[in-house]
Design an enzyme around this catalytic site. Structure first.
Site, PDB file in Angstrom:
ATOM      1  CD  GLU A 296      -2.974  -1.236   0.318  1.00 30.77           C
ATOM      2  OE1 GLU A 296      -2.997  -0.379  -0.598  1.00 30.77           O
ATOM      3  OE2 GLU A 296      -3.767  -2.182   0.380  1.00 30.77           O
TER       4      GLU A 296
ATOM      5  CG  HIS B  15      -4.493  -0.088   5.884  1.00 29.84           C
ATOM      6  ND1 HIS B  15      -5.870  -0.005   5.858  1.00 29.84           N
ATOM      7  CD2 HIS B  15      -4.197  -1.295   5.331  1.00 29.84           C
ATOM      8  CE1 HIS B  15      -6.369  -1.107   5.313  1.00 29.84           C
ATOM      9  NE2 HIS B  15      -5.373  -1.903   4.994  1.00 29.84           N
TER      10      HIS B  15
ATOM     11  CG  HIS C  71      -7.040  -5.434   7.957  1.00 29.23           C
ATOM     12  ND1 HIS C  71      -6.400  -6.537   7.423  1.00 29.23           N
ATOM     13  CD2 HIS C  71      -6.811  -4.423   7.094  1.00 29.23           C
ATOM     14  CE1 HIS C  71      -5.808  -6.207   6.277  1.00 29.23           C
ATOM     15  NE2 HIS C  71      -6.031  -4.916   6.065  1.00 29.23           N
TER      16      HIS C  71
ATOM     17  CD  GLU D 245     -13.499  11.768  24.408  1.00 27.59           C
ATOM     18  OE1 GLU D 245     -13.997  12.472  25.296  1.00 27.59           O
ATOM     19  OE2 GLU D 245     -12.436  12.021  23.833  1.00 27.59           O
TER      20      GLU D 245
ATOM     21  CG  HIS E 256      -9.281  -3.618   3.008  1.00 26.44           C
ATOM     22  ND1 HIS E 256      -8.618  -3.679   1.811  1.00 26.44           N
ATOM     23  CD2 HIS E 256      -8.310  -3.672   3.956  1.00 26.44           C
ATOM     24  CE1 HIS E 256      -7.318  -3.789   2.032  1.00 26.44           C
ATOM     25  NE2 HIS E 256      -7.118  -3.780   3.319  1.00 26.44           N
TER      26      HIS E 256
HETATM   27  O1  2HA Z   1      -0.533  -5.077   4.024  1.00 27.27           O
HETATM   28  O2  2HA Z   1      -3.435  -4.645   4.682  1.00 27.27           O
HETATM   29  O3  2HA Z   1      -4.267  -3.667   2.411  1.00 27.27           O
HETATM   30  C1  2HA Z   1      -1.654  -5.853   3.831  1.00 27.27           C
HETATM   31  C2  2HA Z   1      -2.841  -4.994   3.714  1.00 27.27           C
HETATM   32  C3  2HA Z   1      -3.240  -4.582   2.374  1.00 27.27           C
HETATM   33 ZN    ZN Z   2      -5.401  -3.874   4.368  1.00 26.90          ZN
END
Ligand code: 2HA
Ligand code: ZN
Length: 273
Positions: free
Chosen positions: A116, A140, A142, A170, A211
């Protein structure tokens, strides 16, 4: 003395570990990047080598020419960064044209930066411009509950911002601009990078349907805190729904606006219409 004793490396690795402990990084899921200060680059420079090749980024940014980034490695696990930073993260130097990089430290067993990285790089460019250079972190992850909400809410900023703001007091204070939402797309490509960047002009958190979540911040703590706050609010909403009981009341719109105002923020009330 080793580069691993430097605070900035320790903080990067600790942030990865904190995210892992929250359950946000199964396998190689998620990625983190940090634009280093000139002082941090100077402190790390004695440990840099310049024998690895320049790699084309596929994207370009004038305002990131010659910058240095700390980045997690592609295919690497967040849980391993703190155990062995030199094998699981790297420092990149951006070239004079702002369209390529080379690894100057880390990933000692091979590999490259996160898949990414084009998205991170373009996000940094947008956020550097939007914050007059203050933004340094793109993160980023998940997180379970925010992903769960992408199955049941319309994929709009209005729907997500309202639910997240209403679920915890909050929230209108921590992210008064609301959150952006990107429909499901193949990760790692130019299309998701462009779409995320477009939204980063307005929002410092972007939901990726089915995602995860992309956030930015001036510091590791700010970016991590934003991720954590959004995910906790999503968890509260999921728990409320899972009772099967109708929602009897929530924070009124006036309350959302006034909570932000009370803390010197301005709620993006357009999203409440
Ligand atoms: O790095 O999360 O979006 C793996 C991920 C791709
Ligand atoms: Zn990801």
């Amino acid at each position: 003395m080793s580069i691993l004793d430097l605070e900035v490396i320790k903080k990067f690795a600790l942030t990865c570990n904190d995210g892992y402990e929250q359950g946000w990084h199964e396998g190689n899921g998620g990625n983190l990047s940090y634009r280093m200060t000139a002082e941090e680059v100077e402190a790390c420079k004695p440990y840099f080598t310049y024998d690895r090749p320049w790699v084309d980024l596929g994207v370009q940014a004038d305002n990131l020419k010659n910058e240095y980034f700390m980045v997690t490695g592609t295919g690497k696990f967040f849980q391993n960064v703190k155990r062995d930073p030199a094998a699981n993260m790297c420092i990149l130097e951006i070239n004079d044209a702002g369209d390529g990089y080379r690894i100057v430290w880390g990933l000692v067993n091979g590999g490259g930066p996160t898949s990414e990285f084009p998205t991170h790089f373009m996000n940094h460019s947008v956020r550097v411009a939007a914050t007059d250079g203050a933004c340094r972190v793109i993160y980023h992850a998940h997180p379970v509950n925010i992903i769960a909400l992408t199955f049941i809410l319309p994929l709009t900023s209005e729907a997500f911002s309202r639910v997240l703001w209403e679920s915890m007091t909050e929230c209108p204070i921590v992210f008064p601009n609301g959150v952006g939402v990107v429909e499901w797309m193949i990760p790692g490509g130019a299309e998701i990078a462009h779409k995320t960047c477009e939204l980063q002009k307005k929002y410092d958190a972007i939901v990726w349907a089915h995602h995860g979540l992309f956030v930015s911040g001036n510091t590791f703590d700010a970016a991590f805190g934003l991720m954590h706050t959004i995910e906790k609010s999503a968890e509260i909403y999921c728990k409320v729904l899972s009772t099967g009981r109708p929602i009897a009341q929530t924070i009124p719109d006036e309350g959302l606006i006034n909570a932000a105002t009370a803390y010197g923020k301005k709620l993006n009330a357009e999203l409440l219409k």
